[in-house]
Design an enzyme around this catalytic site. Sequence first.
Site, PDB file in Angstrom:
ATOM      1  N   CYS A 255       0.837  -1.202   0.000  1.00 41.20           N
ATOM      2  CA  CYS A 255       0.000   0.000   0.000  1.00 41.20           C
ATOM      3  C   CYS A 255       0.876   1.258   0.000  1.00 41.20           C
ATOM      4  CB  CYS A 255      -1.000  -0.043   1.156  1.00 41.20           C
ATOM      5  SG  CYS A 255      -2.415   1.010   0.847  1.00 41.20           S
TER       6      CYS A 255
ATOM      7  N   HIS B  24      -3.227  -5.204   1.635  1.00 43.46           N
ATOM      8  CA  HIS B  24      -2.567  -5.386   2.932  1.00 43.46           C
ATOM      9  C   HIS B  24      -2.445  -6.866   3.285  1.00 43.46           C
ATOM     10  CE1 HIS B  24      -2.422  -1.191   4.453  1.00 43.46           C
ATOM     11  NE2 HIS B  24      -3.379  -1.028   3.551  1.00 43.46           N
TER      12      HIS B  24
ATOM     13  N   GLU C  80      -0.677  -8.223   5.402  1.00 50.57           N
ATOM     14  CA  GLU C  80      -0.337  -8.424   6.820  1.00 50.57           C
ATOM     15  C   GLU C  80      -1.582  -8.568   7.687  1.00 50.57           C
ATOM     16  OE1 GLU C  80      -0.253  -5.753   5.148  1.00 50.57           O
ATOM     17  OE2 GLU C  80      -0.882  -4.028   6.338  1.00 50.57           O
TER      18      GLU C  80
HETATM   19  N1  GLN Z   1      -3.292   6.480   0.818  1.00 51.73           N
HETATM   20  C1  GLN Z   1      -2.103   6.179   1.545  1.00 51.73           C
HETATM   21  C2  GLN Z   1      -0.892   6.922   0.978  1.00 51.73           C
HETATM   22  O1  GLN Z   1      -1.017   7.676   0.085  1.00 51.73           O
HETATM   23  C3  GLN Z   1      -1.833   4.689   1.544  1.00 51.73           C
HETATM   24  C4  GLN Z   1      -2.901   3.975   2.337  1.00 51.73           C
HETATM   25  C5  GLN Z   1      -2.432   2.741   3.030  1.00 51.73           C
HETATM   26  O2  GLN Z   1      -1.232   2.445   3.104  1.00 51.73           O
HETATM   27  N2  GLN Z   1      -3.360   2.007   3.581  1.00 51.73           N
HETATM   28  O3  GLN Z   1       0.193   6.744   1.436  1.00 51.73           O
END
Ligand code: GLN
Length: 216
Positions: free
Chosen positions: A89, A191, A193
């Site tokens: 992410c 995610h 994890e």
């Molecule tokens: N939107 C977040 C960012 O720009 C990422 C979101 C997340 O890691 N759950 O870093």
Amino acid sequence: MPTAPDRAPTAPTIGVLALQGDVREHLRHLDALGVATLAVRRVEELERCDGLVLPGGESTTIVRLARIFGLLEPLRAAIAAGLPVLGTCAGMILLADRVLDGEPGQETLGGLDVTVRRNAFGRQVDSFEGPVRMVGLDEPVHGIFIRAPWVEEAGPDVEVLARVEGEALAGAADGRIVAVRAGHLLATSFHPEVGDDLRVHRLLLDLVERRATAGR
Ligand code: GLN
């Protein structure tokens, strides 16, 4: 001359960048895989790592803190030198060479020849979950997407590992790339994890093992 670190090649040390984000969940997954784990906040900790996880969180905050902690350039250098890294992410954004919809001037660590779009699914749905088929895994992983990026463009050496598929998962985002691998770098929009599935983290260990074997 210092001798080799006193750990067996079968038990590498995997760090999780611990400046912000879901650090604990990654450490728990790595512990479950039987590797030595380390929360990384300092250069000396980074230097002990055979592999690294860049967690989800907020990419702009993580970069800002990495600079404050003196980790930004060491992280870039470690990635350029071949350190195997899993970015999830926000961590995917950190690995990307190019970012769309970032904050003005948003920096990354880079290394992965992709363009990511930050908060890409946000216009349709902020967060969603569902099965994601991934290259190399027999059964789909349960993908949890939280204000997630997608990979808008991938360079020729980037292997696409997963796309969002099907109306239930992402509707108009159907077909968008959500997991990639290139050399020693692996990144997911979702995610891995969360929950008890260790398979994506195991893919990082494969990269670590491959590097260790290559260096032997
Ligand atoms: N939107 C977040 C960012 O720009 C990422 C979101 C997340 O890691 N759950 O870093």
